[in-house]
Design a protein around this motif. Structure first.
Motif, PDB file in Angstrom:
ATOM      1  N   TYR A 100       0.889  -1.132  -0.174  1.00  0.00           N
ATOM      2  CA  TYR A 100       0.059   0.164  -0.040  1.00  0.00           C
ATOM      3  C   TYR A 100       0.945   1.306  -0.039  1.00  0.00           C
ATOM      4  N   LYS A 101       1.273   1.923  -1.366  1.00  0.00           N
ATOM      5  CA  LYS A 101       2.229   2.887  -1.207  1.00  0.00           C
ATOM      6  C   LYS A 101       1.745   4.221  -0.581  1.00  0.00           C
ATOM      7  N   PRO A 102       0.630   4.557  -0.270  1.00  0.00           N
ATOM      8  CA  PRO A 102       0.258   5.862   0.312  1.00  0.00           C
ATOM      9  C   PRO A 102       0.740   5.862   1.644  1.00  0.00           C
ATOM     10  N   ALA A 103       0.328   4.397   2.134  1.00  0.00           N
ATOM     11  CA  ALA A 103       0.824   4.248   3.631  1.00  0.00           C
ATOM     12  C   ALA A 103       2.135   4.002   3.739  1.00  0.00           C
ATOM     13  N   GLN A 104       2.701   3.528   2.787  1.00  0.00           N
ATOM     14  CA  GLN A 104       4.325   3.493   2.953  1.00  0.00           C
ATOM     15  C   GLN A 104       4.956   4.876   3.029  1.00  0.00           C
ATOM     16  N   THR A 105       4.341   5.733   2.138  1.00  0.00           N
ATOM     17  CA  THR A 105       5.066   7.076   2.193  1.00  0.00           C
ATOM     18  C   THR A 105       4.729   7.768   3.426  1.00  0.00           C
ATOM     19  N   PHE A 106       3.542   7.658   3.930  1.00  0.00           N
ATOM     20  CA  PHE A 106       3.013   8.290   5.076  1.00  0.00           C
ATOM     21  C   PHE A 106       3.926   7.787   6.264  1.00  0.00           C
ATOM     22  N   TYR A 107       4.148   6.646   6.243  1.00  0.00           N
ATOM     23  CA  TYR A 107       4.937   6.023   7.552  1.00  0.00           C
ATOM     24  C   TYR A 107       6.179   6.437   7.387  1.00  0.00           C
ATOM     25  N   GLU A 108       6.824   6.762   6.683  1.00  0.00           N
ATOM     26  CA  GLU A 108       8.194   6.825   6.186  1.00  0.00           C
ATOM     27  C   GLU A 108       8.430   8.530   6.827  1.00  0.00           C
ATOM     28  N   SER A 109       7.343   9.451   6.295  1.00  0.00           N
ATOM     29  CA  SER A 109       7.250  10.711   6.868  1.00  0.00           C
ATOM     30  C   SER A 109       7.199  10.771   8.374  1.00  0.00           C
ATOM     31  N   LEU A 110       6.155   9.897   8.803  1.00  0.00           N
ATOM     32  CA  LEU A 110       6.095  10.034  10.265  1.00  0.00           C
ATOM     33  C   LEU A 110       7.218   9.603  11.300  1.00  0.00           C
ATOM     34  N   LYS A 111       7.966   8.751  10.727  1.00  0.00           N
ATOM     35  CA  LYS A 111       8.906   8.285  11.311  1.00  0.00           C
ATOM     36  C   LYS A 111      10.054   9.266  11.238  1.00  0.00           C
ATOM     37  N   ALA A 112      10.277   9.997  10.399  1.00  0.00           N
ATOM     38  CA  ALA A 112      11.057  11.010  10.089  1.00  0.00           C
ATOM     39  C   ALA A 112      10.957  12.067  11.328  1.00  0.00           C
ATOM     40  N   LEU A 113       9.768  12.219  11.839  1.00  0.00           N
ATOM     41  CA  LEU A 113       9.249  13.307  12.651  1.00  0.00           C
ATOM     42  C   LEU A 113       9.795  12.794  14.307  1.00  0.00           C
ATOM     43  N   LYS A 114      10.080  11.631  14.306  1.00  0.00           N
ATOM     44  CA  LYS A 114      10.295  11.065  15.745  1.00  0.00           C
ATOM     45  C   LYS A 114      11.739  11.262  16.167  1.00  0.00           C
TER      46      LYS A 114
END
Length: 629
Positions: A615-629
Motif C-alpha cells: 500500500y504505497k500511500p501508507a508506506q510514504t505516510f509511514y516514512e514521513s512520520l518516522k522522520a518526525l520522531k
C-alpha cells in the motif's frame, strides 16, 4: 281373629331409588370433557387459525410485533377476499423511552384509497418524531376497511396488554354495513351480547371446526356465487336501505353506543388515555346514494337540491343544515348519520374523554363552511390534504389534553409544517397508485348501480413508465416495495438523485426498522462519492445494524470534515468488526496524526502495512512520520 285380605287387592308398590346427584353431574361433565379433549387435540395438530392479535410474522424481525394477518378471518367469515391489516410494527419488548399509540378505525384510519404513508397515523408519527427525536415513537395503525365497533371492541383487551400510552379512535362510518353490523351481509346473531360472545368463542378451535363444517355444508348446496366479481362494499351489504329512524337504524345506533361504552370502560379501567374524533364526510359535493320518501320524510335528493339553491342564494347557514339533513336521509348508509356524532359527544362527556371535533374543523377549512371535494376524494375518504388535517387535528387535541410526552423540541408550528411538507414520503408512483384506486372506487358500487360495472385494472391505460409500474403493482405482479425500487433505479439511471432518494425514502418510511433499503441506498451513494447525501442514512443504518461498513464510512466522512475525534471513534469501531481493512487503518492514522497523536498514527500505519505491504500511500505516510520522531 286373623284379618283376611282379598286376593285381588294390589300389593304395595316398591318405592324407586332416588337418582343420585352424581348422575346429573356426569351428564354435564362428560360433554365438557369431550369438548375439552377435542379442543386440546385440535390445538396439538394446529388446526384452524390463531387469533392472537399481535404476533411476530417475520423471521428477519423476531423482535417486532405486527397485527395478525389472519385476524380478518375472525370477522369476515363469509367473505372470499377479506381486507388485510397494515404491516405496522411495534417492539415486542417496549423500550423505556417509547411513546406508544394505537389508532382504531375503518378505512379512513387506514388511509384508503392511498398508500399507508399518506394515512393520518403515519403523518402524526412523523410529527412526533420531529418533536421528540430522542424518543422511540410507535404508532400502530389498527385501521382496516369494512370493520366497525365490534372489531374495535374485540381488539381492546389485546391492545391494553401492549401497554399503550394513548389510544386514538376515528370510527363510525362502517357501523351499519361493516363486519357484523346490523345491515351487513356478515351479520350472524340478533343481539350485541350474542355477537360479542360469538367473537370470544371464535378464539377456540372447536368453534372454528363447527364453523367450517357449516360453511362446507352451505357451499355444497350453493348453486352459484357472484361474490368474486363484487367490490368489498357491495359484498358487505345485507339489508341495503336503512331509512332514518327505522328499527334497524336505531339498532345500529344502539350497537355503536353499547360497543363504544365497553371500549371506553375497558380503557378507563386500565388507565389508558383515549381521544375520540367525531366524523366528517363529503356533504357539499356529494349527492345522496339512495333517495326515497319514507313515513312523511322527504326524499334525500330533494333536500340536497334545496341545499344547493341555498348556497346559490348565499344563505349559508340554511344550506349547511340542509346538506346535513340530506346526508341523514340517505338510506344507503355508507356515511355515518349525525346521530353517531351526537353519541360520540355524549360518550366524551360521560367518560371524561377528549373529543376532537373533526367535522367542525373540516367545515372551517372548506368553502362556504361545508366540507366537500376540497378535502375529500369521494363520499367520506379524505384526500391528501384531508389526511394531513386529520393528523394535525388529533395532534392539537393531544397537546391541549396533556397526552404528549414532556420536553418536546422547540419548533414553531410554521417550521413543523415546512419540515413535514418537505419530507412528505409520497412519490409520483404513490400518486399514480392513488389515482388508479380512486378511479376503481368511484366506478364501482355504490357510485354506480349494483352489479352494473366492474372496473378492471387491466383496462387502465398507462401513459408513462411510472403509470405502468403502478398498474403492475395493483395487479399484484410486483410488490409495493419492488415497485419503488424499480422506479428508484429508473431515476438513478437518469442521474436524478433527488427523485431516487424520494423513492427509497418512501420504502424507509414504510419499514423504518428494515436495514435493507438503507444498505442499498448508502452503497449506491458511496460508490458515486455522494458522501454528504449518504451520511444521514449511514447513521440510521448504523443504529439499526452496526457494521464495519457503516462505521468505516462514517469515519471517512468525519475525517473529510476535519472532525478527527469523531473519525477516530467510528474507525476504531469499524476495526472491531474487521481489523484487516488497510483503508480503515490508513484513515485512522490520518485522524490520529491530525489530532496530535503521533505514536497512535504510526501504530495504525504499521497495522495497515501488515495487512497490505504494498500500500504505497501508507508506506510514504509511514516514512514521513518516522522522520518526525
Amino acid at each position: 281373629m286373623t284379618k283376611k285380605y282379598s286376593k285381588n287387592k294390589p300389593e304395595k308398590a316398591t318405592p324407586k331409588k332416588p337418582i343420585r346427584k352424581w348422575f346429573y353431574i356426569l351428564l354435564v361433565i362428560i360433554p365438557l370433557l369431550i369438548i375439552i379433549l377435542l379442543e386440546v387435540s385440535l390445538r396439538i395438530i394446529n388446526y384452524g387459525n390463531d387469533y392472537t392479535l399481535f404476533v411476530p410474522i417475520s423471521k428477519r424481525f423476531p423482535d417486532k410485533l405486527y397485527i395478525n394477518p389472519n385476524i380478518c378471518k375472525k370477522y369476515f367469515s363469509n367473505v372470499e377476499h377479506p381486507p388485510l391489516p397494515l404491516a405496522d410494527a411495534i417492539d415486542k419488548d417496549k423500550k423505556t423511552n417509547s411513546f406508544r399509540i394505537f389508532v382504531l378505525g375503518g378505512s379512513s384510519a387506514e388511509g384508503y384509497p392511498f398508500v399507508p404513508n399518506a394515512s393520518f397515523p403515519r403523518e402524526l408519527k412523523r410529527r412526533l418524531e420531529l418533536l421528540y427525536p430522542e424518543r422511540t415513537i410507535e404508532v400502530m395503525n389498527c385501521g382496516m376497511s369494512a370493520i366497525n365497533s365490534y372489531t374495535l371492541r374485540d381488539f381492546i383487551p389485546s391492545i391494553i396488554k401492549q401497554s399503550p400510552d394513548l389510544v386514538l379512535i376515528y370510527a363510525g362510518h362502517n357501523e351499519y354495513y361493516g363486519a357484523l353490523g346490523v345491515g351487513s351481509s356478515v351479520t350472524i346473531l340478533p343481539s350485541r351480547f350474542l355477537t360479542n360472545f360469538y367473537l370470544w368463542l371464535q378464539n377456540f378451535k372447536t368453534t372454528q371446526l363447527m364453523n367450517n363444517i357449516i360453511k362446507t355444508i352451505i357451499h355444497f348446496f350453493k348453486t352459484s356465487s357472484s361474490e368474486s366479481n363484487n367490490t368489498l362494499m357491495e359484498t358487505m351489504i345485507g339489508q341495503s336501505l336503512i331509512p332514518l329512524n327505522s328499527k334497524i337504524y336505531e339498532k345500529g345506533l344502539e350497537q355503536f353506543k353499547g360497543n363504544m361504552k365497553d371500549i371506553l370502560k375497558m380503557l378507563n379501567d386500565a388507565k389508558v388515555p383515549v381521544i375520540i374524533g367525531n366524523l366528517t364526510c363529503n356533504k357539499r359535493d356529494f349527492k345522496p346514494f339512495e333517495s326515497k320518501a319514507e313515513d312523511h320524510l322527504p326524499p334525500a335528493d330533494s333536500i340536497f337540491n334545496l341545499a344547493v339553491r341555498s348556497l346559490e342564494d348565499k344563505n349559508l347557514e340554511n344550506g349547511k343544515k340542509l346538506f346535513e339533513k340530506a346526508r341523514d336521509l340517505d338510506e344507503l348508509r355508507f356515511r355515518a348519520p349525525s346521530d353517531i356524532n351526537k353519541i360520540i359527544s355524549n360518550l366524551g362527556k360521560d367518560y371524561n374523554v377528549p373529543v376532537v371535533n373533526i367535522d367542525s374543523i373540516f367545515d372551517s377549512q372548506s368553502p362556504f363552511g361545508i366540507t366537500g371535494n376540497n378535502l375529500m376524494v369521494d363520499h367520506l375518504h379524505p384526500n391528501l390534504d384531508g389526511y394531513k388535517l386529520l393528523a394535525k387535528s388529533f395532534y392539537q387535541k393531544m397537546l391541549l389534553s396533556n397526552c404528549l410526552p414532556s420536553n418536546p423540541k422547540n419548533i414553531s408550528d410554521e417550521k413543523q409544517e415546512s419540515i413535514l411538507s418537505a419530507a412528505y414520503p409520497l412519490t409520483k408512483l404513490d400518486s399514480a397508485l392513488g389515482k388508479i384506486e380512486i378511479e376503481r372506487l368511484t366506478r364501482n358500487f355504490p357510485f354506480v348501480p349494483k352489479g352494473s360495472v366492474t372496473y378492471n385494472i387491466n383496462d387502465y391505460k398507462a401513459n408513462n413508465f411510472i403509470d405502468s409500474v403502478a398498474k403492475s403493482t395493483l395487479l399484484k405482479l410486483i410488490t409495493w416495495e419492488e415497485a419503488h425500487a424499480k422506479v428508484a433505479q429508473w431515476y438513478w439511471d437518469k442521474r436524478e438523485v433527488k427523485n431516487f432518494l424520494r423513492e427509497i425514502n418512501a420504502i424507509i418510511a414504510e419499514r423504518p426498522y428494515d436495514d435493507e433499503p438503507y444498505d442499498y441506498l448508502t452503497t449506491k451513494l458511496i460508490s458515486n462519492q455522494l458522501y454528504d447525501e449518504a451520511k444521514p442514512y449511514l447513521e440510521k443504518l448504523n443504529s439499526l445494524k452496526p457494521s464495519a461498513f457503516t462505521n468505516k464510512w462514517l469515519g471517512q466522512i468525519a475525517l473529510n470534515k476535519n472532525s478527527f475525534k469523531e473519525a477516530i471513534t467510528y474507525l476504531n469501531k469499524s476495526l472491531q468488526f474487521n481489523n484487516s481493512d488497510p483503508q480503515v487503518w490508513y484513515n485512522l492514522a490520518g485522524a490520529y496524526y491530525n489530532s496530535g497523536q503521533l505514536d497512535e498514527a504510526i501504530n495504525a500505519l504499521k497495522n495497515c502495512l501488515r495487512n497490505s505491504p504494498n500500500y504505497k500511500p501508507a508506506q510514504t505516510f509511514y516514512e514521513s512520520l518516522k522522520a518526525l520522531k
